[in-house]
Design a protein around this motif. Structure first.
Motif: not given
Ligand SMILES: Nc1ncnc2c1ncn2[C@@H]1O[C@H](COP(=O)(O)OP(=O)(O)OP(=O)(O)O)[C@@H](O)[C@H]1O
Ligand SMILES: Nc1ncnc2c1ncn2[C@@H]1O[C@H](COP(=O)(O)OP(=O)(O)OP(=O)(O)O)[C@@H](O)[C@H]1O
Ligand SMILES: [Mg+2]
Ligand SMILES: [Mg+2]
Lengths: 347, 273, 271, 273
Positions: A76-80, A122-124
């Motif tokens: 998620x951090x690398x790709x969105x 978690x990511x956004x």
């Protein structure tokens, strides 16, 4: 931890299949709209990277046991979010097919547990918020750890709810929860630390990689909100309904598939099966009603009655089962022999 | 028994997918020898090398390094004795800086920080990479990476140096430096390569592998003069032995192309094919 | 979870099995995918105390393994690897479910034991179905089938790229892990700090590879769309027969407990 | 203007991290020429090639391919005209089967399935890989991969073939086959390599790059006979021109090692370095 086919019921498996498939469709259209065709090979190769990275184990400090990268949050951090979800989903699919890890029916559950939570929650809502617009190493480390822990807690809660709702395992909800959440707290911390280490390494080597994603507009916060609402509602509904079932039947005993699905499908087929069998047995069997335990036979529950009936036929079940096994094996061996006798078919 | 010999006896290796990569390979390498292992793609060279430090274990046969037979107990000692440099230095450099990478082995051997420091600097000096010590490996050029990869192994003071295709991807001068570097070592050296000119320069002895079997084992020049053998094993003479186009332009192997530029002379060599 | 070289080789081998030429290999992948799904749904729809009725379902993996000329030992090994998780959860059943369902002599058999065995059988059946599907179809063909069954193209392409580069990258991962292992002298695993840098390097290389692939795609006129090639697979009478036959068998076996019938006949006719 | 020329004028390229990779590079390549581009690691060879089909865009300077100046509008046409084979075939074979891979380009050009089929089979035929058509690329050997990679480009009927280090990692026989294959083409060929013997065989003309600048551009043999130039550019003569160690064992360049085996003859060549 992957949900397994053996623990899932068709209703639960199917429901999550639908959710996962919907999410795939949504994310696919987002990624297409994104028009960044660099992502086509990138997502694929990063998915393969997750496999490669999972082959490398490390020692978890102070425990002596070893772990490996899970990868959801890192992707998620690398790709969105959208591209990450598709990537995770593809990884899970390969695992299901090639390693039978999880299984095909449980695939939807696994995509939900391991994909939706890291990519869309978690990511956004945690990682991005904590890191802010300008990434700095210390913040990225904290953010990764917290985000990973949260993602894994949700994920393991998902496993618990799905398992309990499926009713194949009789582990009570509370006990299962107590078993799973602490383990995944540990796993989450480790995953977070590892993600943080990798992210800081990349930050030093190729900061552009991380900045690109953070700056990215179309896959940022805004468009995921509506999707998130859908997920939250779905989660609350599924979770709420299922945990209600779970607490309603704390020992999980009388709680059968018939009840969850609410349909008459299963009892009916069983009924048919048993009337037929009963008829047959009356005519042929010398051991009618064999070994029917009486001590707790006072239950009024329909499923329970069905259970009791079934028990009555267990001897024939055992004999018939053994015969079935023998028959299957013999058929297999015969076909195999014919097959290998046919030389142009064997390569 | 002899000091730091490498003795391979009837080595067989079958990969789990049933590929037979090595069939009954035997040889004995003495201390200080420099041996080339050549063969076509897929001949089993890399597989053989991976046995020498016990990364792969033999399906059958045995391997003796120095005085120890390779076994679970002797593995750490053998891995210290046999230093292995992989083909792709990217595989071998995984720490944040060159220094950390070269120090990784010694630290795992349990050396103190001071001893490690000495070892690292010595190793970097030998490969001429002292000034790279604080750089991250991903910012190095191909030739630099290769040299650092060799240093990571030298820092463990191996008695036997094993190199898989060391010159691959290097420019002529980096290659030349690497060969000079390797010539200056007095370790036992075992080198595989498709760069037969390098083998010709570096190794007195050559072992030819073909489909997992040893087809020849002898002085390098003898092997490269055996055209029959080379042909069967999908090999060729080193270019330096194929006759220079200046002096024998029409003797170019296998190619029936007219000389591009008028030949300077035309001494009739006979390095056909 | 994956042991270094082993799982990689395993992977390759499963993939190679799909290259065989047998009648089941030649079927349209859609037929096999749908039949497999149907199989799994039927198996897992049994209730938790069911054992005997599930057994006849073994006929499906048995027949496919035989006709598809698949190595039995290999498939079994792969299945055994995945059983532990299901079994671990299943083993709680005897603890929580002590209702006596059956007695053999003076021995009480708890419901938990029965459901635990039931879980085990489910695991074997579902896992073997998935692995056999790959072994007789091949991953790219499965993707293609799913795409024809309306899976979004973006995802299908993702799966194909993932699959293509698993071999390349695991190989890279294996080599890196190997290089590390050779310098650790028998210490198990590695410290978590080194792990970050090692995996970081691997990630950098991966990223650069993706850039090179993209370059190669552009060089061949890629403009965001992957055009699929024409494939001669068609859904013909054989496929209908295959699907129809198996699915009706599954439904029959789901509705009627065949071993029970068989056993009933047996116990009934043997005075 | 001339047909399918490659005209590079005052090309400069600076990477985002301020590495200046190309400084004022100019050359003109005519139709059907076969040109080698050589230079040390990091000289800028790959960077230059990536400009020729517009993957990288020039910091300054211009590129003309055929009649079109390279620009956003002409990019698709230029990418069809310039077929680019990258160093690592793994990067280039990304589809599930060889057939799909070779068909990728034609399908992107909008050809029908039938036309594509013809193109694919033609391209596979030319590289001798027809029987591989249904194999997945990861089951191919190194040499086969390389040939298929070339077929993926040929299927687009390029007029200009650009190859980055095509012989890297191939065994001598696979390399030989590849060279023969490339010699049979009548496209314009632009090849970079550290395998100078291959350049010697394949290219009439060679361009020498050094630190981003063109140091020489002329007939291959002239360049390889200019020892001064080669030395400045971190290069060497091709091995075939260095004199065979059998006949002149003590003339090995740069290495001061005694001959390992008694020389067979000792004609005094004079390829000193
Ligand atoms: N991990 C593996 N699993 C299965 N087969 C393998 C594996 N590694 C190598 N092989 C096979 O074993 C044989 C020998 O391979 P090896 O890598 O030793 O060849 P090589 O001589 O080093 O070739 P190259 O010159 O291309 O490096 C080949 O047929 C190869 O396909
Ligand atoms: N993506 C990049 N970012 C920054 N610098 C780069 C990049 N790619 C290459 N360089 C630098 O540009 C210069 C030219 O590199 P290039 O790859 O063109 O060399 P090359 O001649 O192909 O070398 P080799 O023979 O090793 O392939 C080198 O100094 C290299 O470090
Ligand atoms: Mg090798
Ligand atoms: Mg280059």
């Amino acid at each position: 931890m992957h949900m397994a086919d053996a623990l899932v019921s068709p209703a639960v498996g199917g429901a999550f299949w639908a959710v996962a498939a919907g999410t795939i469709a949504y994310c696919s259209s987002r990624v297409r709209k994104d028009l960044d065709d660099r992502k086509v090979p990138l997502m694929g190769v990063l998915g393969a990277f997750v496999f490669a990275a999972q082959m490398i184990n490390f020692t978890i400090p102070a425990t002596g046991s070893s772990g490996h990268l899970g990868g959801g949050l890192l992707l998620a951090i690398l790709l969105g979010p959208a591209a990450a979800y598709l990537t995770i989903a593809s990884v899970l699919m390969v695992q299901a097919l090639f390693f039978a890890d999880g299984g095909l029916l449980a695939l939807g559950c696994n995509m939900f547990n391991l994909g939706v939570f890291p990519a869309f929650i978690a990511y956004p809502f945690i990682y991005k918020k904590l890191v802010g617009r300008e990434p700095r190493q210390a913040r990225m480390v904290t953010a990764s750890i917290i985000a990973a822990v949260v993602a894994l807690q949700f994920g393991s809660l998902g496993v618990v709810l799905q398992t309990v709702a499926s009713g194949v395992s009789v582990l009570p909800f509370n006990a299962f929860l107590l078993l799973m959440q602490p383990i995944h707290l540990g796993i989450g911390v480790v995953e977070g630390v590892v993600t943080a280490l990798v992210v800081s390494f990349i930050y030093q080597a190729r900061p552009d990689i991380l900045e690109n994603v953070l700056q990215e507009k179309p896959l940022g916060n805004m468009p995921t909100k509506s999707l998130l609402a859908v997920f939250l509602i779905a989660t609350v509904l599924i979770g709420g309904v299922l945990s209600w079932f779970a607490s309603e039947n704390p020992d999980g005993l009388e709680w059968s598939i018939a009840k969850i699905t609410g349909s008459a499908e299963l009892p009916e087929t069983e009924y048919m099966e048993h009337t037929k069998l009963a008829n047959l047995q009356e005519k042929t069997s010398i051991l009618p009603g064999y070994a029917l335990p009486e001590e707790n036979g006072h239950s009024q529950d329909a499923a329970r009655t069905a259970t009791d009936k079934r028990v009555g036929t267990s001897l024939s079940g055992i004999i018939g089962g053994t015969l079935t096994l023998v028959i299957c094996t013999v058929i297999g061996v015969l076909l195999k022999r014919r097959n290998s006798a046919n030389p142009q078919q064997a390569k | 028994m002899s000091h730091h010999i490498v003795h391979v006896k009837n080595l067989q290796h079958t990969y789990p997918d049933k590929t037979v990569a090595l069939r009954d390979v035997s040889f004995l390498i003495h201390h200080g020898e420099s041996v080339g292992i050549i063969g076509a793609n897929g001949a089993g060279k890399s597989t053989l090398l991976l046995h020498l430090n016990g990364y792969l274990s033999a399906t059958s046969g045995e391997i003796i390094i120095g005085d120890d037979q390779l076994s679970k107990e002797t593995l750490p000692e053998i891995r210290r004795t046999v230093g292995m440099v992989f083909q792709d230095p990217e595989d071998q450099l995984f720490m944040p800086t060159v220094y950390d990478d070269v120090a990784f082995g010694p630290l795992n051997l349990g050396l103190s920080a001071d001893e490690t420091e000495t070892r690292v600097m010595e190793a970097l000096q030998r490969v001429g990479a002292v000034e790279l010590r604080d750089k991250p490996p991903y910012h190095l050029s191909g030739g630099e990476k290769k040299r650092v990869a060799i240093a990571t192994v030298l820092s463990m003071l191996p008695e036997i140096l094993v190199l898989d295709e060391p010159t691959n991807g290097l420019d002529p001068q980096a290659r030349r430096q690497l060969i000079a570097l390797l010539q200056a070592f007095h370790h036992t050296r075992i080198v595989t390569s498709h760069d037969l000119d390098m083998i010709l320069e570096l190794c007195e002895r050559t072992i030819v592998l073909h489909e997992g079997k040893i087809m020849a084992d002898g002085p390098t020049l003898d092997i490269f003069n055996n055209e029959e053998l080379l042909k069967t094993c999908r090999l060729e003479k080193p270019f330096a032995m194929q006759g220079c186009p200046v002096c024998s332009p029409d003797k170019r192997p296998l190619v029936s192309q007219p000389p591009l530029v008028p030949p300077h002379s035309s001494k009739p060599h006979d390095h056909e094919h | 979870m994956l042991a270094i070289d082993g799982s990689f080789l395993d992977f390759k081998q499963l993939d190679l099995l799909a290259l065989r030429q047998t009648p089941v290999h030649r079927l349209d992948p859609r037929a096999k995918v749908l039949t497999t799904l149907c199989f799994i749904i039927c198996v897992v729809s049994f209730d938790r105390y069911q054992i005997s009725a599930m057994l006849p379902f073994l006929i499906y993996p048995a027949v496919l393994m035989a006709v598809g000329d698949l190595p039995f030992g290999y498939i079994m090994r792969k299945i055994v690897i995945v059983i532990p998780f299901a079994l671990m959860i299943g083993l709680f059943n005897p603890i929580f479910d002590r209702q006596v369902l059956m007695q053999i002599g003076s021995l009480d058999i708890w419901g938990g034991w029965i459901s635990c065995i039931s879980i085990l059988i489910r695991a074997i059946l579902t896992a073997s179905a998935a692995i056999i599907l790959v072994a007789i179809t091949g991953f790219p063909a499965i993707c293609e089938a799913l795409e024809k069954l309306k899976m979004p193209q973006t995802f299908a392409v993702q799966l194909l790229f993932l699959y293509r580069y698993i071999f390349v990258l695991t190989d890279e991962g294996v080599r890196t892990a190997r290089a590390r292992q050779l310098r650790t002298f028998g210490k198990r695993g590695l410290g978590i700090r080194h792990f970050g840098s090692l995996v970081g390097h691997l990630l950098l290389r991966t990223w650069e590879r993706a850039e090179r692939i993209h370059m190669a795609m552009l060089a061949r006129g890629f403009a965001g769309e992957i055009h699929s090639t024409r494939r001669q697979s068609h859904f013909g009478r054989t496929e209908l027969l295959f699907m129809g036959g198996w699915i009706s068998l599954f439904i029959l076996l789901r509705l009627y407990n065949a071993p029970q019938l068989l056993g009933g006949l047996f116990t009934g006719t043997m005075p």
